[in-house]
Scaffold this active site. Structure first.
Site, short mmCIF file in Angstrom:
data_model
loop_
_atom_site.label_atom_id
_atom_site.label_comp_id
_atom_site.label_asym_id
_atom_site.label_seq_id
_atom_site.Cartn_x
_atom_site.Cartn_y
_atom_site.Cartn_z
CB CYS A 109 -10.20 -6.42 17.18
SG CYS A 109 -11.81 -5.76 16.90
CB SER A 117 -7.90 3.11 2.44
OG SER A 117 -6.84 2.21 2.64
NE ARG A 142 -13.25 3.05 12.34
CZ ARG A 142 -14.20 2.41 11.64
NH1 ARG A 142 -15.35 2.12 12.22
NH2 ARG A 142 -14.00 2.05 10.40
N GLY A 143 -11.82 6.53 10.55
CA GLY A 143 -11.56 7.08 9.22
C GLY A 143 -10.15 6.75 8.78
CE LYS A 191 -2.67 -1.00 11.76
NZ LYS A 191 -4.11 -0.86 11.67
CG ASP A 192 -6.28 -4.03 9.34
OD1 ASP A 192 -6.30 -3.62 10.51
OD2 ASP A 192 -6.17 -3.29 8.35
CB SER A 242 -6.48 1.49 19.05
OG SER A 242 -5.73 0.51 19.74
NE ARG A 301 -8.04 6.63 11.76
CZ ARG A 301 -7.87 5.45 12.33
NH1 ARG A 301 -7.10 5.35 13.39
NH2 ARG A 301 -8.44 4.37 11.86
#
Length: 313
Positions: A242, A13, A149-150, A83-84, A129, A155
């Site tokens: 999550c 990405s 999403r995306g 955060k992932d 989220s 977005r």
């Protein structure tokens, strides 16, 4: 003389590549003679864009293929948005460094409204989220939250096409992609407590690869490492994935740490909050104490209800 090669696994990405470019620059500033080779990887989470993360397995879907590349020795290190990265790391791997954190807060992006307070009743807000959804509905129950999403560009394109009145994104992601001008409001932590690790980049490597560990330890930003380790300890003590609306945000200043934690129901009907403040040496104990306090006050029921609903579905 042949240069030594360092292979970096990264998602494809634009944001992931930008973050990798940042880390590459940092590494070359310390080791200018190193030959760095990128290993771009498409993850399962990148391929499934029509379902929310909570329904397809969580944020870990963005890191598994990168971890496989490390375990198969196709890469030496992997770059992640902190955060992932799940709080439980594959046992053969480790988090070797966390770079200095950028802005950890969420941002509102809108073409017509300057702030959440200015949004009209019934405005459609894009986010997938559960943490953002839960807090936003609690603050403004008159708003409509719609899945989104995306990657960041996708977005924003959907916002510009008029599918949403506003969307919520991570501030630092926008900064890194030079999209700061699209931010209409940086949302204060009191309104939207950030996700654990948001705004920071982590470097993962093989646990036994001592040369790499020593070599990359110089990139570690100690204050950021302490802050995010505290946030992760809070989440770990809650044993929440999550699919749970959970926020965790720590600030280290003058050797003292301020930890704020939150857990809520996805519909925003229940939100439990707490905080701790003390010397950073006691950060892990504070994180555990705060998590236990929330569990006693109802977090366990929130967790049980969400996991039961997921099992039934």
């Amino acid at each position: 003389m042949k240069k030594k090669i360092l292979r970096i696994a990264t998602r494809k990405s634009p944001l992931a590549l930008e973050q990798t470019k940042y880390v590459k620059k940092k590494i070359l500033s310390l080791y200018p003679n190193l030959n760095i080779k990128l290993v771009p990887i498409v993850t399962h989470g990148d391929n499934i864009l029509n379902k929310s993360l909570s329904k397809i397995g969580g944020k870990g879907l963005f890191i598994k293929e990168l971890e496989f590349a490390l375990l198969d020795n196709r890469a030496d290190i992997a770059i992640h948005s902190m955060k992932d990265l799940p709080v439980h790391i594959t046992k053969e791997l480790c988090l070797v460094s966390i770079c200095q954190r950028g802005n950890p807060l969420d941002s509102l992006v809108s073409n017509h409204y300057k702030s959440i307070n200015q949004l009209p009743k019934g405005a459609i807000i894009g986010t997938s989220s559960l943490r953002r959804q839960c807090q936003l509905i609690t603050y403004r129950p008159d708003l409509i939250v719609s899945p989104l999403r995306g990657n960041i560009e996708t977005r924003i394109a959907k916002l510009d096409q008029g599918q949403y009145d506003a969307i919520i994104l991570a501030t630092e992601g926008l900064n890194r992609l030079h999209l700061k001008h699209r931010i209409t409001q940086i949302i204060p932590a009191e309104l939207s407590l950030p996700s654990c690790g948001q705004g920071a980049i982590g470097i993962q490597s093989r646990l036994h690869d001592k040369k790499i560990l020593f070599f990359l330890s110089r990139l570690n930003h100690i204050n950021t490492f302490i802050e995010i380790s505290t946030e992760r300890a809070f989440c770990q003590n809650l044993e929440a994935g999550c699919q749970i609306p959970i926020g965790s945000y720590a600030i280290l200043k003058h050797n003292k740490i301020w930890l704020r934690g939150l857990i809520g129901s996805p519909d925003g009907a229940i939100i439990l909050k707490g905080e701790r403040f003390g010397w950073y040496e006691t950060a892990q104990e504070m994180a555990c104490s705060l998590a236990n306090e929330l569990l006693r006050n109802g977090a366990q029921k929130i967790l049980d209800d969400i996991y039961l609903t997921k099992k039934l579905n």
